[in-house]
Design an enzyme around this catalytic site. Sequence first.
Site, PDB file in Angstrom:
ATOM      1  N   ASN A   9       1.000  -1.077  -0.016  1.00 52.79           N
ATOM      2  CA  ASN A   9      -0.012  -0.070   0.021  1.00 52.79           C
ATOM      3  C   ASN A   9       1.071   1.434   0.004  1.00 52.79           C
ATOM      4  O   ASN A   9       1.938   1.477   0.871  1.00 52.79           O
ATOM      5  CB  ASN A   9      -0.897   0.057   1.188  1.00 52.79           C
ATOM      6  N   HIS A  12       0.738   6.189   1.994  1.00 52.02           N
ATOM      7  CA  HIS A  12       1.551   7.215   2.537  1.00 52.02           C
ATOM      8  C   HIS A  12       2.857   7.999   1.880  1.00 52.02           C
ATOM      9  O   HIS A  12       3.297   8.718   2.303  1.00 52.02           O
ATOM     10  CB  HIS A  12       1.970   6.596   3.986  1.00 52.02           C
ATOM     11  N   ARG A  20       2.873  19.205   0.694  1.00 57.17           N
ATOM     12  CA  ARG A  20       3.170  20.167  -0.066  1.00 57.17           C
ATOM     13  C   ARG A  20       2.433  20.504  -1.427  1.00 57.17           C
ATOM     14  O   ARG A  20       2.677  21.332  -2.384  1.00 57.17           O
ATOM     15  CB  ARG A  20       4.872  20.292  -0.748  1.00 57.17           C
ATOM     16  N   HIS A  45      -5.864   3.524  -1.520  1.00 52.85           N
ATOM     17  CA  HIS A  45      -7.287   3.856  -1.103  1.00 52.85           C
ATOM     18  C   HIS A  45      -7.612   5.106  -1.475  1.00 52.85           C
ATOM     19  O   HIS A  45      -6.742   6.264  -0.951  1.00 52.85           O
ATOM     20  CB  HIS A  45      -7.201   3.534   0.673  1.00 52.85           C
ATOM     21  N   ARG A  47      -9.714   7.924  -1.068  1.00 50.71           N
ATOM     22  CA  ARG A  47     -10.776   8.245  -0.266  1.00 50.71           C
ATOM     23  C   ARG A  47     -11.719   9.461  -0.494  1.00 50.71           C
ATOM     24  O   ARG A  47     -11.321  10.361  -1.270  1.00 50.71           O
ATOM     25  CB  ARG A  47      -9.954   8.702   1.149  1.00 50.71           C
ATOM     26  N   ARG A  51      -7.382  12.799   0.811  1.00 56.09           N
ATOM     27  CA  ARG A  51      -6.413  13.455   1.638  1.00 56.09           C
ATOM     28  C   ARG A  51      -4.792  12.677   1.138  1.00 56.09           C
ATOM     29  O   ARG A  51      -3.768  13.565   1.452  1.00 56.09           O
ATOM     30  CB  ARG A  51      -6.429  12.906   3.167  1.00 56.09           C
ATOM     31  N   HIS A  52      -4.772  11.681   0.602  1.00 52.51           N
ATOM     32  CA  HIS A  52      -3.413  11.206   0.070  1.00 52.51           C
ATOM     33  C   HIS A  52      -3.511  10.787  -1.474  1.00 52.51           C
ATOM     34  O   HIS A  52      -3.092  11.469  -2.249  1.00 52.51           O
ATOM     35  CB  HIS A  52      -2.874  10.059   0.977  1.00 52.51           C
ATOM     36  N   GLU A  72      -8.635   0.311  -2.948  1.00 52.67           N
ATOM     37  CA  GLU A  72      -9.418   0.015  -1.793  1.00 52.67           C
ATOM     38  C   GLU A  72     -10.457   1.399  -1.786  1.00 52.67           C
ATOM     39  O   GLU A  72      -9.895   2.561  -2.114  1.00 52.67           O
ATOM     40  CB  GLU A  72      -8.516   0.364  -0.692  1.00 52.67           C
ATOM     41  N   THR A 103      -8.305   3.387   8.446  1.00 51.07           N
ATOM     42  CA  THR A 103      -9.523   2.406   8.507  1.00 51.07           C
ATOM     43  C   THR A 103      -9.334   1.830   9.945  1.00 51.07           C
ATOM     44  O   THR A 103      -8.572   1.167  10.380  1.00 51.07           O
ATOM     45  CB  THR A 103      -9.347   1.521   7.302  1.00 51.07           C
ATOM     46  N   GLU A 153     -10.742  -9.611   3.438  1.00 56.06           N
ATOM     47  CA  GLU A 153      -9.219  -9.412   3.868  1.00 56.06           C
ATOM     48  C   GLU A 153     -10.004  -9.147   5.259  1.00 56.06           C
ATOM     49  O   GLU A 153     -10.644  -8.282   5.777  1.00 56.06           O
ATOM     50  CB  GLU A 153      -8.955  -8.026   3.199  1.00 56.06           C
ATOM     51  N   HIS A 191      -3.644  -4.683   8.294  1.00 60.10           N
ATOM     52  CA  HIS A 191      -3.582  -3.530   8.865  1.00 60.10           C
ATOM     53  C   HIS A 191      -2.571  -3.733   9.899  1.00 60.10           C
ATOM     54  O   HIS A 191      -2.814  -4.784  11.038  1.00 60.10           O
ATOM     55  CB  HIS A 191      -5.006  -3.243   9.553  1.00 60.10           C
ATOM     56  N   GLY A 192      -1.535  -2.874  10.117  1.00 55.30           N
ATOM     57  CA  GLY A 192      -0.711  -2.929  11.294  1.00 55.30           C
ATOM     58  C   GLY A 192       0.413  -3.880  11.100  1.00 55.30           C
ATOM     59  O   GLY A 192       1.200  -4.200  12.150  1.00 55.30           O
ATOM     60  N   GLY A 213       1.008  -1.694   4.346  1.00 56.66           N
ATOM     61  CA  GLY A 213       1.774  -0.080   3.891  1.00 56.66           C
ATOM     62  C   GLY A 213       2.402   0.586   4.637  1.00 56.66           C
ATOM     63  O   GLY A 213       3.693   0.869   4.730  1.00 56.66           O
TER      64      GLY A 213
HETATM   65  N1  PXP Z   1      -5.840  -3.076   4.408  1.00 60.67           N
HETATM   66  C1  PXP Z   1      -6.793  -1.956   4.604  1.00 60.67           C
HETATM   67  C2  PXP Z   1      -8.167  -2.674   4.103  1.00 60.67           C
HETATM   68  C3  PXP Z   1      -6.322  -0.949   5.017  1.00 60.67           C
HETATM   69  O1  PXP Z   1      -7.302   0.144   5.056  1.00 60.67           O
HETATM   70  C4  PXP Z   1      -5.035  -0.564   5.202  1.00 60.67           C
HETATM   71  C5  PXP Z   1      -4.510   0.838   5.524  1.00 60.67           C
HETATM   72  O2  PXP Z   1      -4.643   1.691   4.578  1.00 60.67           O
HETATM   73  C6  PXP Z   1      -4.166  -1.778   5.178  1.00 60.67           C
HETATM   74  C7  PXP Z   1      -4.567  -2.816   4.660  1.00 60.67           C
HETATM   75  C8  PXP Z   1      -2.617  -1.443   5.399  1.00 60.67           C
HETATM   76  O3  PXP Z   1      -2.429  -1.250   6.813  1.00 60.67           O
HETATM   77  P1  PXP Z   1      -1.158  -0.728   7.262  1.00 60.67           P
HETATM   78  O4  PXP Z   1      -0.755   0.808   6.562  1.00 60.67           O
HETATM   79  O5  PXP Z   1      -1.349  -0.396   8.642  1.00 60.67           O
HETATM   80  O6  PXP Z   1      -0.190  -1.586   6.829  1.00 60.67           O
END
Ligand code: PXP
Length: 237
Positions: A9, A12, A20, A45, A47, A51-52, A72, A103, A153, A191-192, A213
């Site tokens: 992902n 970021h 900027r 993603h 959004r 925002r990104h 996403e 999320t 997921e 996630h995480g 990500g």
């Molecule tokens: N999966 C989903 C559905 C998410 O929303 C995110 C965060 O954007 C991730 C995976 C990746 O999570 P992380 O950035 O914490 O690795």
Amino acid sequence: MSQRRLVVNVDHVATVRQVRQGREPDPVAAATLAQLGGADGIVVHLREDRRHIQERDVRVLRQTVHDHFCLEMAATSEMLKVALEVRPDSVTLVPERREELTTEGGLNVTAEISAIGEIVRTLDDNLVRSCLFVDPDLEQIKAAHRVGARAVEIHTGRYTDGGADRGKELARILDAVRLASKVGLEIGVGHGLDRSNVEPLAEVDAIAEFSIGHAIVSRAVLVGMERAVAEIKALVG
Ligand code: PXP
């Protein structure tokens, strides 16, 4: 060759660019480098508040990511329109709240069965794989199966938070994986996830996809710092 995918992902990278409102760093360039590093796919993603990731990123990534490009998005008609124009390989539906930092949990598929089902059917009709981001909750897995999603997921956030219930949270994920596998859903986790917590999940054969990500972008900033400074230092003396 393994069938398992690491999907990176790059949101970021776009977050840093948007600070900027300029052109760099470009998430498209980051995606190319991620693929050179071994990523099997790229996810972004888009959004509602942009925002990104911007629509331009999604369109250019569609042209440049050949293996597996996943979008996403929230389950809204605005986003469905973008998805049908861009035609990613896969769409992951996620809940979205403007005020959240990221999320924060899975979709409530049981509560929105007809709206989510309609989007899943439209994606299916257009040959776009549908994936639902859900908590490790057996009722949500059953509902994902009922609406005809191809994949789930499983939200790993409560496990990766590293709280006292980590073991329990891992067990919940494994139960959800077992049920999803039994009903024939493809399974991803995300996630995480980072180097300190991914191994117990990497041992589970039924998990076909890891979506990561923040840990990768954070690490990239640190491992790239020395070189970035050295390049400027060579110019300023
Ligand atoms: N999966 C989903 C559905 C998410 O929303 C995110 C965060 O954007 C991730 C995976 C990746 O999570 P992380 O950035 O914490 O690795």
